[in-house]
Design a protein around this motif. Structure first.
Motif, PDB file in Angstrom:
ATOM      1  N   SER A  94       0.811  -1.223   0.000  1.00 14.96           N
ATOM      2  CA  SER A  94       0.000   0.000   0.000  1.00 14.96           C
ATOM      3  C   SER A  94       0.845   1.274   0.000  1.00 14.96           C
ATOM      4  CB  SER A  94      -0.933   0.017   1.214  1.00 14.96           C
ATOM      5  OG  SER A  94      -0.208   0.049   2.426  1.00 14.96           O
ATOM      6  N   LYS A  95       2.153   1.144   0.196  1.00 13.40           N
ATOM      7  CA  LYS A  95       3.020   2.332   0.216  1.00 13.40           C
ATOM      8  C   LYS A  95       3.004   3.061  -1.116  1.00 13.40           C
ATOM      9  CE  LYS A  95       6.229   0.348   3.617  1.00 13.40           C
ATOM     10  NZ  LYS A  95       7.605  -0.178   3.829  1.00 13.40           N
ATOM     11  N   ASP A  96       2.929   2.301  -2.221  1.00 13.87           N
ATOM     12  CA  ASP A  96       2.969   2.956  -3.530  1.00 13.87           C
ATOM     13  C   ASP A  96       1.915   2.420  -4.490  1.00 13.87           C
ATOM     14  OD1 ASP A  96       4.101   0.466  -3.852  1.00 13.87           O
ATOM     15  OD2 ASP A  96       5.501   1.132  -5.397  1.00 13.87           O
ATOM     16  N   SER A  97       0.937   1.661  -3.976  1.00 13.51           N
ATOM     17  CA  SER A  97      -0.147   1.151  -4.816  1.00 13.51           C
ATOM     18  C   SER A  97      -1.415   1.956  -4.571  1.00 13.51           C
ATOM     19  CB  SER A  97      -0.410  -0.326  -4.511  1.00 13.51           C
ATOM     20  OG  SER A  97       0.724  -1.113  -4.774  1.00 13.51           O
ATOM     21  N   ASP A  98      -2.184   2.181  -5.617  1.00 15.38           N
ATOM     22  CA  ASP A  98      -3.447   2.913  -5.478  1.00 15.38           C
ATOM     23  C   ASP A  98      -4.524   2.050  -4.842  1.00 15.38           C
ATOM     24  OD1 ASP A  98      -2.676   5.421  -6.881  1.00 15.38           O
ATOM     25  OD2 ASP A  98      -2.376   4.038  -8.544  1.00 15.38           O
ATOM     26  N   ALA A  99      -4.415   0.741  -5.033  1.00 11.30           N
ATOM     27  CA  ALA A  99      -5.381  -0.193  -4.443  1.00 11.30           C
ATOM     28  C   ALA A  99      -4.704  -1.533  -4.217  1.00 11.30           C
ATOM     29  CB  ALA A  99      -6.607  -0.365  -5.346  1.00 11.30           C
ATOM     30  N   CYS A 175      -6.462   1.420   3.123  1.00  7.70           N
ATOM     31  CA  CYS A 175      -5.363   0.634   3.698  1.00  7.70           C
ATOM     32  C   CYS A 175      -4.662   1.411   4.806  1.00  7.70           C
ATOM     33  CB  CYS A 175      -4.354   0.263   2.615  1.00  7.70           C
ATOM     34  SG  CYS A 175      -4.919  -1.007   1.461  1.00  7.70           S
ATOM     35  N   LYS A 176      -4.447   2.710   4.596  1.00  5.01           N
ATOM     36  CA  LYS A 176      -3.775   3.521   5.607  1.00  5.01           C
ATOM     37  C   LYS A 176      -4.583   3.577   6.894  1.00  5.01           C
ATOM     38  CE  LYS A 176      -1.021   6.489   2.578  1.00  5.01           C
ATOM     39  NZ  LYS A 176      -0.806   7.877   2.078  1.00  5.01           N
ATOM     40  N   VAL A 177      -5.908   3.690   6.750  1.00  6.13           N
ATOM     41  CA  VAL A 177      -6.762   3.693   7.944  1.00  6.13           C
ATOM     42  C   VAL A 177      -6.703   2.333   8.631  1.00  6.13           C
ATOM     43  CG1 VAL A 177      -9.117   3.948   8.811  1.00  6.13           C
ATOM     44  CG2 VAL A 177      -8.281   5.468   7.017  1.00  6.13           C
ATOM     45  N   LEU A 178      -6.756   1.257   7.845  1.00  7.67           N
ATOM     46  CA  LEU A 178      -6.664  -0.092   8.412  1.00  7.67           C
ATOM     47  C   LEU A 178      -5.377  -0.261   9.204  1.00  7.67           C
ATOM     48  CD1 LEU A 178      -7.568  -3.092   8.623  1.00  7.67           C
ATOM     49  CD2 LEU A 178      -6.337  -3.488   6.477  1.00  7.67           C
ATOM     50  N   LEU A 179      -4.272   0.218   8.657  1.00  6.46           N
ATOM     51  CA  LEU A 179      -2.969   0.065   9.319  1.00  6.46           C
ATOM     52  C   LEU A 179      -2.839   0.944  10.559  1.00  6.46           C
ATOM     53  CD1 LEU A 179      -0.656  -0.091   6.167  1.00  6.46           C
ATOM     54  CD2 LEU A 179      -1.490  -1.992   7.569  1.00  6.46           C
ATOM     55  N   LEU A 186      -5.372  -9.914  15.756  1.00  5.97           N
ATOM     56  CA  LEU A 186      -5.922  -9.508  14.468  1.00  5.97           C
ATOM     57  C   LEU A 186      -7.142 -10.335  14.066  1.00  5.97           C
ATOM     58  CD1 LEU A 186      -2.574  -9.055  12.525  1.00  5.97           C
ATOM     59  CD2 LEU A 186      -4.131  -7.241  13.240  1.00  5.97           C
ATOM     60  N   PHE A 187      -8.197  -9.629  13.703  1.00  3.63           N
ATOM     61  CA  PHE A 187      -9.380 -10.242  13.108  1.00  3.63           C
ATOM     62  C   PHE A 187      -9.846  -9.262  12.037  1.00  3.63           C
ATOM     63  CE2 PHE A 187     -14.021 -11.216  13.095  1.00  3.63           C
ATOM     64  CZ  PHE A 187     -13.916 -12.534  12.685  1.00  3.63           C
ATOM     65  N   LEU A 188      -9.194  -9.346  10.864  1.00  3.95           N
ATOM     66  CA  LEU A 188      -9.381  -8.340   9.830  1.00  3.95           C
ATOM     67  C   LEU A 188     -10.807  -8.278   9.311  1.00  3.95           C
ATOM     68  CD1 LEU A 188      -6.045  -8.788   7.830  1.00  3.95           C
ATOM     69  CD2 LEU A 188      -6.622  -7.045   9.518  1.00  3.95           C
ATOM     70  N   ARG A 189     -11.530  -9.392   9.364  1.00  6.11           N
ATOM     71  CA  ARG A 189     -12.919  -9.372   8.896  1.00  6.11           C
ATOM     72  C   ARG A 189     -13.777  -8.438   9.742  1.00  6.11           C
ATOM     73  NH1 ARG A 189     -14.091 -15.851   7.819  1.00  6.11           N
ATOM     74  NH2 ARG A 189     -12.000 -16.314   7.044  1.00  6.11           N
ATOM     75  N   GLY A 190     -13.359  -8.231  10.982  1.00 10.50           N
ATOM     76  CA  GLY A 190     -14.092  -7.324  11.850  1.00 10.50           C
ATOM     77  C   GLY A 190     -13.546  -5.908  11.799  1.00 10.50           C
ATOM     78  N   VAL A 192     -11.934  -4.360   9.090  1.00 11.79           N
ATOM     79  CA  VAL A 192     -12.142  -3.671   7.810  1.00 11.79           C
ATOM     80  C   VAL A 192     -13.476  -2.915   7.757  1.00 11.79           C
ATOM     81  CG1 VAL A 192     -12.422  -3.983   5.320  1.00 11.79           C
ATOM     82  CG2 VAL A 192     -10.578  -5.172   6.519  1.00 11.79           C
ATOM     83  N   PRO A 193     -14.606  -3.495   8.209  1.00 15.01           N
ATOM     84  CA  PRO A 193     -15.856  -2.712   8.188  1.00 15.01           C
ATOM     85  C   PRO A 193     -15.803  -1.452   9.038  1.00 15.01           C
ATOM     86  CG  PRO A 193     -16.360  -5.049   8.393  1.00 15.01           C
ATOM     87  CD  PRO A 193     -14.872  -4.904   8.574  1.00 15.01           C
ATOM     88  N   LEU A 194     -14.889  -1.404  10.025  1.00 11.75           N
ATOM     89  CA  LEU A 194     -14.757  -0.209  10.859  1.00 11.75           C
ATOM     90  C   LEU A 194     -14.055   0.928  10.128  1.00 11.75           C
ATOM     91  CD1 LEU A 194     -13.634  -1.828  14.252  1.00 11.75           C
ATOM     92  CD2 LEU A 194     -15.941  -1.154  13.573  1.00 11.75           C
ATOM     93  N   VAL A 195     -13.366   0.602   9.040  1.00  9.56           N
ATOM     94  CA  VAL A 195     -12.612   1.596   8.287  1.00  9.56           C
ATOM     95  C   VAL A 195     -13.543   2.661   7.693  1.00  9.56           C
ATOM     96  CG1 VAL A 195     -11.226   1.934   6.200  1.00  9.56           C
ATOM     97  CG2 VAL A 195     -10.666   0.086   7.795  1.00  9.56           C
ATOM     98  N   GLY A 196     -14.719   2.219   7.267  1.00  9.21           N
ATOM     99  CA  GLY A 196     -15.655   3.155   6.663  1.00  9.21           C
ATOM    100  C   GLY A 196     -15.401   3.327   5.181  1.00  9.21           C
ATOM    101  N   PHE A 197     -15.717   4.508   4.630  1.00 15.53           N
ATOM    102  CA  PHE A 197     -15.640   4.838   3.211  1.00 15.53           C
ATOM    103  C   PHE A 197     -16.702   4.068   2.419  1.00 15.53           C
ATOM    104  CE2 PHE A 197     -11.011   5.293   4.500  1.00 15.53           C
ATOM    105  CZ  PHE A 197     -11.077   6.666   4.648  1.00 15.53           C
ATOM    106  N   LYS A 198     -16.865   4.470   1.184  1.00 16.21           N
ATOM    107  CA  LYS A 198     -17.858   3.836   0.320  1.00 16.21           C
ATOM    108  C   LYS A 198     -17.441   2.399   0.034  1.00 16.21           C
ATOM    109  CE  LYS A 198     -20.125   4.185  -4.188  1.00 16.21           C
ATOM    110  NZ  LYS A 198     -20.192   4.908  -5.487  1.00 16.21           N
ATOM    111  N   SER A 199     -18.368   1.469   0.198  1.00 17.08           N
ATOM    112  CA  SER A 199     -18.059   0.055  -0.033  1.00 17.08           C
ATOM    113  C   SER A 199     -19.105  -0.571  -0.939  1.00 17.08           C
ATOM    114  CB  SER A 199     -17.994  -0.710   1.297  1.00 17.08           C
ATOM    115  OG  SER A 199     -19.267  -0.738   1.926  1.00 17.08           O
TER     116      SER A 199
END
Length: 326
Positions: A94-99, A175-179, A186-190, A192-199
């Protein structure tokens, strides 16, 4: 966006030498197709993350990276677990990728859903979930337990996307918010939805594993479920308190009943009821202590703030630096 955006596909690997050839072939075809359509840049990458494999997984990743311009890899110093490997890949890419898209190496998640995820991203979604449209490949036991797990998590107030695993696309901002979430449990499935933004969601049919064996047997699945519950809700502790009050209420009722029976002269030997009460209360106490201990254990691991992963080799960054110099 005629030149496209840079996409990285993060693939955690643990002893996946049997499937890596096919995984590389299919993901490379997907990337080349997207590059030809000018949706993503030629610098887009597949990022294999070797999570301390004991077979030839890293040797294969290293070889593929030299033969294939879109393949790169990250080698962790030891096994940090599936979630740790995912996070290491996302952190690096995520340092240099758009997605960034995350997907498992076993090819059970349909790679043909990736172009649909890309289209959703181009339409403005910053988080795109890959969601299974059926569970035909699962056993009846796994289907029923998975359904109960999602319902129970919903009851606890945890927002999950049902029938989605760790197959998803996230924008660089997401990704930046996730990090920024620093927990070690870690339980990423839980998370990631906290990150927000349009999904949005992309539906696909899950396949049988291409080769090898599952890295998530029943024991690991149970641990994963417990981690998910205890990492996102204190409702179990509140339920213990409610259970305690309920047992106290029952004991008061039994006390009144016993006094009435004594006054009426109907006293009988109470060995059976006494033993049942002792065993029942003992079991409840042990369960209660175990649940509380689970939370204390998580606090113990969090306060130490040990690294969530350690990178030993990073082919992805080396390739990216070389491309930037051209």
């Amino acid at each position: 966006m005629s030149d496209g955006f840079k996409l990285s596909i993060v693939v955690p690997c643990y002893n996946e030498e049997e499937v890596l050839h096919e995984t590389t072939k299919e993901l490379t075809a997907i990337l080349h197709g997207l590059i030809a359509d000018q949706k993503i840049t030629p610098t887009s990458k597949i990022v294999f993350v070797d999570d301390g494999s004991k077979d030839k997984t890293w040797q294969l990743i290293d070889t593929f990276s030299k033969e294939n311009e879109v393949v790169s890899g990250v080698k962790l110093s030891r096994n940090f677990g599936h979630q740790g490997a995912l996070l290491a890949g996302v952190t690096t890419a995520s340092k240099d990728s758009d997605a960034v898209i995350t997907i498992d190496a076993d090819l059970q998640d349909d790679v043909n859903a990736i172009p649909k995820m890309v289209d959703e991203y181009l339409n403005g979604s910053e988080v795109v979930y890959g969601v299974r449209n059926n569970r035909d490949t699962d056993t009846a036991f796994k289907r029923s337990t998975a359904e109960m797990f999602y319902k129970f998590m919903g009851f606890l107030g945890v927002k999950l996307v049902p029938d989605s695993a760790d197959y998803r696309l996230m924008s660089q901002r997401a990704c930046k918010v996730l990090l920024s979430y620093k927990e070690r449990n870690l339980f990423l499935r839980g998370i990631v939805p906290l990150v927000g933004f349009k999904s949005s969601k992309v539906y696909y049919a899950r396949k049988e594993r291409f080769a090898g064996v599952s890295k998530y047997p029943l024991k690991k699945m149970l641990k994963f479920a417990i981690d998910g519950i205890t990492s996102f809700s204190i409702v179990p502790i509140k339920m213990i308190m409610g259970l305690g009050f309920f047992i106290v209420l029952i004991s008061i009722v039994l006390l009144i009943y016993s006094l009435v029976q004594k006054v009426n002269g109907n006293v009988v030997d109470g060995w059976s009821s006494l033993m049942i009460s002792i065993w029942a209360l003992g079991g409840v106490q042990l369960i209660s202590i175990s649940v509380i201990g689970e939370y204390v254990g998580k606090i113990f691991s969090e306060v130490k703030q040990r690294p969530r992963f350690t990178i030993e080799e990073d082919i992805y960054t080396e390739k990216t630096q070389q491309e930037n110099k051209r």
